[in-house]
Design a protein around this motif. Structure first.
Motif, PDB file in Angstrom:
ATOM      1  N   GLU A   1     -18.889   1.003  -0.289  1.00  0.00           N
ATOM      2  CA  GLU A   1     -19.466   1.457  -1.558  1.00  0.00           C
ATOM      3  C   GLU A   1     -18.644   2.621  -2.127  1.00  0.00           C
ATOM      4  O   GLU A   1     -18.330   2.644  -3.331  1.00  0.00           O
ATOM      5  CB  GLU A   1     -20.917   1.888  -1.333  1.00  0.00           C
ATOM      6  N   ILE A   2     -18.300   3.569  -1.274  1.00  0.00           N
ATOM      7  CA  ILE A   2     -17.498   4.720  -1.710  1.00  0.00           C
ATOM      8  C   ILE A   2     -16.124   4.266  -2.185  1.00  0.00           C
ATOM      9  O   ILE A   2     -15.601   4.737  -3.201  1.00  0.00           O
ATOM     10  CB  ILE A   2     -17.374   5.734  -0.558  1.00  0.00           C
ATOM     11  N   SER A   3     -15.530   3.335  -1.457  1.00  0.00           N
ATOM     12  CA  SER A   3     -14.218   2.809  -1.825  1.00  0.00           C
ATOM     13  C   SER A   3     -14.255   2.174  -3.213  1.00  0.00           C
ATOM     14  O   SER A   3     -13.392   2.435  -4.059  1.00  0.00           O
ATOM     15  CB  SER A   3     -13.765   1.777  -0.787  1.00  0.00           C
ATOM     16  N   ASN A   4     -15.277   1.357  -3.452  1.00  0.00           N
ATOM     17  CA  ASN A   4     -15.382   0.670  -4.736  1.00  0.00           C
ATOM     18  C   ASN A   4     -15.666   1.641  -5.879  1.00  0.00           C
ATOM     19  O   ASN A   4     -15.088   1.520  -6.972  1.00  0.00           O
ATOM     20  CB  ASN A   4     -16.485  -0.396  -4.670  1.00  0.00           C
ATOM     21  N   ASN A   5     -16.537   2.599  -5.636  1.00  0.00           N
ATOM     22  CA  ASN A   5     -16.924   3.541  -6.695  1.00  0.00           C
ATOM     23  C   ASN A   5     -15.810   4.510  -7.065  1.00  0.00           C
ATOM     24  O   ASN A   5     -15.768   5.018  -8.194  1.00  0.00           O
ATOM     25  CB  ASN A   5     -18.165   4.333  -6.280  1.00  0.00           C
ATOM     26  N   ASN A   6     -14.911   4.771  -6.129  1.00  0.00           N
ATOM     27  CA  ASN A   6     -13.857   5.764  -6.368  1.00  0.00           C
ATOM     28  C   ASN A   6     -12.460   5.148  -6.453  1.00  0.00           C
ATOM     29  O   ASN A   6     -11.475   5.870  -6.576  1.00  0.00           O
ATOM     30  CB  ASN A   6     -13.876   6.811  -5.251  1.00  0.00           C
ATOM     31  N   ASN A   7     -12.401   3.829  -6.392  1.00  0.00           N
ATOM     32  CA  ASN A   7     -11.120   3.113  -6.456  1.00  0.00           C
ATOM     33  C   ASN A   7     -10.128   3.646  -5.428  1.00  0.00           C
ATOM     34  O   ASN A   7      -8.953   3.889  -5.734  1.00  0.00           O
ATOM     35  CB  ASN A   7     -10.527   3.202  -7.864  1.00  0.00           C
ATOM     36  N   GLU A   8     -10.610   3.841  -4.203  1.00  0.00           N
ATOM     37  CA  GLU A   8      -9.765   4.325  -3.107  1.00  0.00           C
ATOM     38  C   GLU A   8      -9.594   3.229  -2.062  1.00  0.00           C
ATOM     39  O   GLU A   8     -10.530   2.472  -1.781  1.00  0.00           O
ATOM     40  CB  GLU A   8     -10.387   5.565  -2.452  1.00  0.00           C
ATOM     41  N   LEU A   9      -8.406   3.167  -1.489  1.00  0.00           N
ATOM     42  CA  LEU A   9      -8.120   2.140  -0.500  1.00  0.00           C
ATOM     43  C   LEU A   9      -8.765   2.485   0.840  1.00  0.00           C
ATOM     44  O   LEU A   9      -8.461   3.520   1.438  1.00  0.00           O
ATOM     45  CB  LEU A   9      -6.614   1.983  -0.310  1.00  0.00           C
ATOM     46  N   LEU A  10      -9.647   1.609   1.302  1.00  0.00           N
ATOM     47  CA  LEU A  10     -10.283   1.756   2.610  1.00  0.00           C
ATOM     48  C   LEU A  10      -9.565   0.863   3.613  1.00  0.00           C
ATOM     49  O   LEU A  10      -9.346  -0.325   3.353  1.00  0.00           O
ATOM     50  CB  LEU A  10     -11.755   1.357   2.525  1.00  0.00           C
ATOM     51  N   THR A  11      -9.191   1.429   4.731  1.00  0.00           N
ATOM     52  CA  THR A  11      -8.632   0.648   5.826  1.00  0.00           C
ATOM     53  C   THR A  11      -9.556   0.769   7.027  1.00  0.00           C
ATOM     54  O   THR A  11     -10.174   1.821   7.250  1.00  0.00           O
ATOM     55  CB  THR A  11      -7.224   1.132   6.215  1.00  0.00           C
ATOM     56  N   LEU A  12      -9.659  -0.294   7.805  1.00  0.00           N
ATOM     57  CA  LEU A  12     -10.547  -0.335   8.962  1.00  0.00           C
ATOM     58  C   LEU A  12      -9.769  -0.801  10.170  1.00  0.00           C
ATOM     59  O   LEU A  12      -8.867  -1.640  10.058  1.00  0.00           O
ATOM     60  CB  LEU A  12     -11.732  -1.255   8.672  1.00  0.00           C
ATOM     61  N   PHE A  13     -10.118  -0.262  11.329  1.00  0.00           N
ATOM     62  CA  PHE A  13      -9.319  -0.476  12.535  1.00  0.00           C
ATOM     63  C   PHE A  13     -10.169  -1.091  13.644  1.00  0.00           C
ATOM     64  O   PHE A  13     -11.255  -0.608  13.959  1.00  0.00           O
ATOM     65  CB  PHE A  13      -8.774   0.863  13.044  1.00  0.00           C
ATOM     66  N   LYS A  14      -9.625  -2.139  14.238  1.00  0.00           N
ATOM     67  CA  LYS A  14     -10.219  -2.720  15.443  1.00  0.00           C
ATOM     68  C   LYS A  14      -9.086  -3.055  16.401  1.00  0.00           C
ATOM     69  O   LYS A  14      -8.164  -3.806  16.050  1.00  0.00           O
ATOM     70  CB  LYS A  14     -11.017  -3.984  15.135  1.00  0.00           C
ATOM     71  N   ASP A  15      -9.167  -2.495  17.602  1.00  0.00           N
ATOM     72  CA  ASP A  15      -8.109  -2.712  18.592  1.00  0.00           C
ATOM     73  C   ASP A  15      -6.759  -2.336  17.976  1.00  0.00           C
ATOM     74  O   ASP A  15      -6.603  -1.233  17.495  1.00  0.00           O
ATOM     75  CB  ASP A  15      -8.142  -4.153  19.098  1.00  0.00           C
ATOM     76  N   ASN A  16      -5.819  -3.258  17.949  1.00  0.00           N
ATOM     77  CA  ASN A  16      -4.499  -2.929  17.406  1.00  0.00           C
ATOM     78  C   ASN A  16      -4.258  -3.556  16.035  1.00  0.00           C
ATOM     79  O   ASN A  16      -3.128  -3.727  15.599  1.00  0.00           O
ATOM     80  CB  ASN A  16      -3.392  -3.393  18.366  1.00  0.00           C
ATOM     81  N   ILE A  17      -5.337  -3.888  15.333  1.00  0.00           N
ATOM     82  CA  ILE A  17      -5.223  -4.509  14.014  1.00  0.00           C
ATOM     83  C   ILE A  17      -5.831  -3.606  12.947  1.00  0.00           C
ATOM     84  O   ILE A  17      -6.885  -3.000  13.149  1.00  0.00           O
ATOM     85  CB  ILE A  17      -5.919  -5.888  13.990  1.00  0.00           C
ATOM     86  N   ILE A  18      -5.147  -3.529  11.806  1.00  0.00           N
ATOM     87  CA  ILE A  18      -5.628  -2.773  10.659  1.00  0.00           C
ATOM     88  C   ILE A  18      -6.038  -3.769   9.580  1.00  0.00           C
ATOM     89  O   ILE A  18      -5.310  -4.714   9.280  1.00  0.00           O
ATOM     90  CB  ILE A  18      -4.529  -1.836  10.118  1.00  0.00           C
ATOM     91  N   TYR A  19      -7.207  -3.548   8.981  1.00  0.00           N
ATOM     92  CA  TYR A  19      -7.701  -4.397   7.906  1.00  0.00           C
ATOM     93  C   TYR A  19      -7.726  -3.595   6.610  1.00  0.00           C
ATOM     94  O   TYR A  19      -8.158  -2.434   6.596  1.00  0.00           O
ATOM     95  CB  TYR A  19      -9.105  -4.904   8.221  1.00  0.00           C
ATOM     96  N   ALA A  20      -7.273  -4.205   5.512  1.00  0.00           N
ATOM     97  CA  ALA A  20      -7.226  -3.510   4.230  1.00  0.00           C
ATOM     98  C   ALA A  20      -7.377  -4.515   3.099  1.00  0.00           C
ATOM     99  O   ALA A  20      -7.117  -5.715   3.269  1.00  0.00           O
ATOM    100  CB  ALA A  20      -5.903  -2.755   4.081  1.00  0.00           C
ATOM    101  N   SER A  21      -7.793  -4.025   1.930  1.00  0.00           N
ATOM    102  CA  SER A  21      -7.804  -4.901   0.760  1.00  0.00           C
ATOM    103  C   SER A  21      -6.371  -5.185   0.347  1.00  0.00           C
ATOM    104  O   SER A  21      -5.447  -4.458   0.739  1.00  0.00           O
ATOM    105  CB  SER A  21      -8.571  -4.237  -0.385  1.00  0.00           C
ATOM    106  N   ASP A  22      -6.181  -6.238  -0.428  1.00  0.00           N
ATOM    107  CA  ASP A  22      -4.818  -6.664  -0.730  1.00  0.00           C
ATOM    108  C   ASP A  22      -4.235  -6.026  -1.992  1.00  0.00           C
ATOM    109  O   ASP A  22      -3.183  -6.442  -2.466  1.00  0.00           O
ATOM    110  CB  ASP A  22      -4.735  -8.187  -0.838  1.00  0.00           C
ATOM    111  N   LYS A  23      -4.902  -4.997  -2.555  1.00  0.00           N
ATOM    112  CA  LYS A  23      -4.319  -4.352  -3.724  1.00  0.00           C
ATOM    113  C   LYS A  23      -3.145  -3.478  -3.294  1.00  0.00           C
ATOM    114  O   LYS A  23      -3.174  -2.841  -2.235  1.00  0.00           O
ATOM    115  CB  LYS A  23      -5.372  -3.519  -4.463  1.00  0.00           C
ATOM    116  N   PRO A  24      -2.073  -3.449  -4.103  1.00  0.00           N
ATOM    117  CA  PRO A  24      -0.863  -2.691  -3.738  1.00  0.00           C
ATOM    118  C   PRO A  24      -1.159  -1.209  -3.544  1.00  0.00           C
ATOM    119  O   PRO A  24      -1.931  -0.603  -4.288  1.00  0.00           O
ATOM    120  CB  PRO A  24       0.063  -2.916  -4.944  1.00  0.00           C
ATOM    121  N   ASN A  25      -0.558  -0.642  -2.523  1.00  0.00           N
ATOM    122  CA  ASN A  25      -0.727   0.787  -2.259  1.00  0.00           C
ATOM    123  C   ASN A  25       0.503   1.282  -1.500  1.00  0.00           C
ATOM    124  O   ASN A  25       0.776   0.823  -0.389  1.00  0.00           O
ATOM    125  CB  ASN A  25      -1.996   1.025  -1.432  1.00  0.00           C
ATOM    126  N   PRO A  26       1.267   2.212  -2.081  1.00  0.00           N
ATOM    127  CA  PRO A  26       2.494   2.678  -1.421  1.00  0.00           C
ATOM    128  C   PRO A  26       2.234   3.356  -0.088  1.00  0.00           C
ATOM    129  O   PRO A  26       3.061   3.289   0.820  1.00  0.00           O
ATOM    130  CB  PRO A  26       3.092   3.658  -2.441  1.00  0.00           C
TER     131      PRO A  26
END
Length: 275
Positions: free
Chosen positions: A99-124
């Motif tokens: 919810e915070i990510s969507n409301n503030n247009n900030e990229l949220l990344t989430l971590f499980k084990d050795n994998i990172i999950y992120a939305s596919d919008k470009p981010n340097p």
């Protein structure tokens, strides 16, 4: 004269502390860690990195016991290859972070084990993170749905927002005011604001490992450079940060030493253990 400390356990953060700017362990640091081991000191790696990465560093250093991974969300027994403690972000926390990510247009990344999950919008900054950690990043147009459909949503170890520091600092204040009683927020790097459970951090990992070794906190020397190290630095009997640490960390440590690129770990081992 050096302060007299009976060090039985040496706790080391990785990035910015034990690792140099090339993200490797110097030969001098390797040598002095072996000398500390020969003195009977338990050397413990505690990091925001995942278990496979810390197992690899443990192998390089000939360490074969306990590690604290994912900012303490996982305590792992290297010798027996088993997890002995693990915590996940609660579903309601992940809901709120999306919810915070969507409301503030900030990229949220989430971590499980050795994998990172992120939305596919470009981010340097995500590209920088990818080069930094050298781990798989799975992107999805609708990340929350992807995580739910693949039964990952409730087994995430930590989260992070990635952006310029000034933007993240504003976001920090919003999240802290609402969730400070449940979640911890800290900067591991100026462009990474990590989020994890209050009851699962580097201090809780160090505390658990110290109990397994039957070592008192006053016999622990901890080294770290980032805000995610503060909990374990405050817990340890003596705490040290390299000179390259984040300015916000300085007030929490007993001592500042040389930089990570000048073998800070070796300097402290020589000063307090090889005496």
């Amino acid at each position: 004269m050096n302060k007299k400390i009976d060090v039985k356990m040496l706790v080391l953060d990785m990035d910015g502390t034990l690792l140099n700017k090339e993200h490797t362990i110097s030969e001098k640091n390797k040598k002095y860690i072996q000398l500390a081991k020969e003195r009977g000191v338990k050397v413990v790696l505690v990091s925001g990195r995942d278990v496979p990465a810390l197992k690899n560093f443990s192998k390089i250093l000939n360490l074969n016991e306990y590690i604290g991974a994912m900012n303490g969300a996982i305590v792992y027994d290297v010798k027996n290859e088993e997890i002995i403690g693990e915590t996940y972000l609660r579903k309601e926390h992940v809901d709120k972070l999306f919810e915070i990510s969507n409301n503030n247009n900030e990229l949220l990344t989430l971590f499980k084990d050795n994998i990172i999950y992120a939305s596919d919008k470009p981010n340097p900054f995500l590209e920088i993170l990818n080069r930094f950690v050298k781990k798989p990043i799975i992107s999805s147009e609708n990340l929350s749905i992807y995580l739910k459909e693949n039964n990952i949503y409730e087994s995430l170890h930590k989260a992070a927002f990635i952006d310029e520091y000034e933007n993240l600092k504003k976001l920090y204040d919003k999240i802290y005011n609402e969730l400070k009683d449940e979640l911890s927020l800290s900067f591991s790097l100026p462009f990474i604001m990590e989020i994890f459970r209050n009851d699962s951090n580097k201090m809780t990992a160090v505390q658990k490992i110290a109990e397994l070794y039957n070592i008192d906190r006053e016999n622990i020397l901890a080294m770290g450079d980032g805000e995610n190290d503060i909990s374990m630095l405050e817990f340890a009997g003596h705490s040290v940060s390299p000179a390259n640490c984040m300015p916000s960390v300085v007030k929490y440590v007993d001592e500042i030493c040389t930089t990570n690129d000048r073998d800070a770990v070796a300097e402290i081992i020589k000063k307090y253990i090889l005496v």
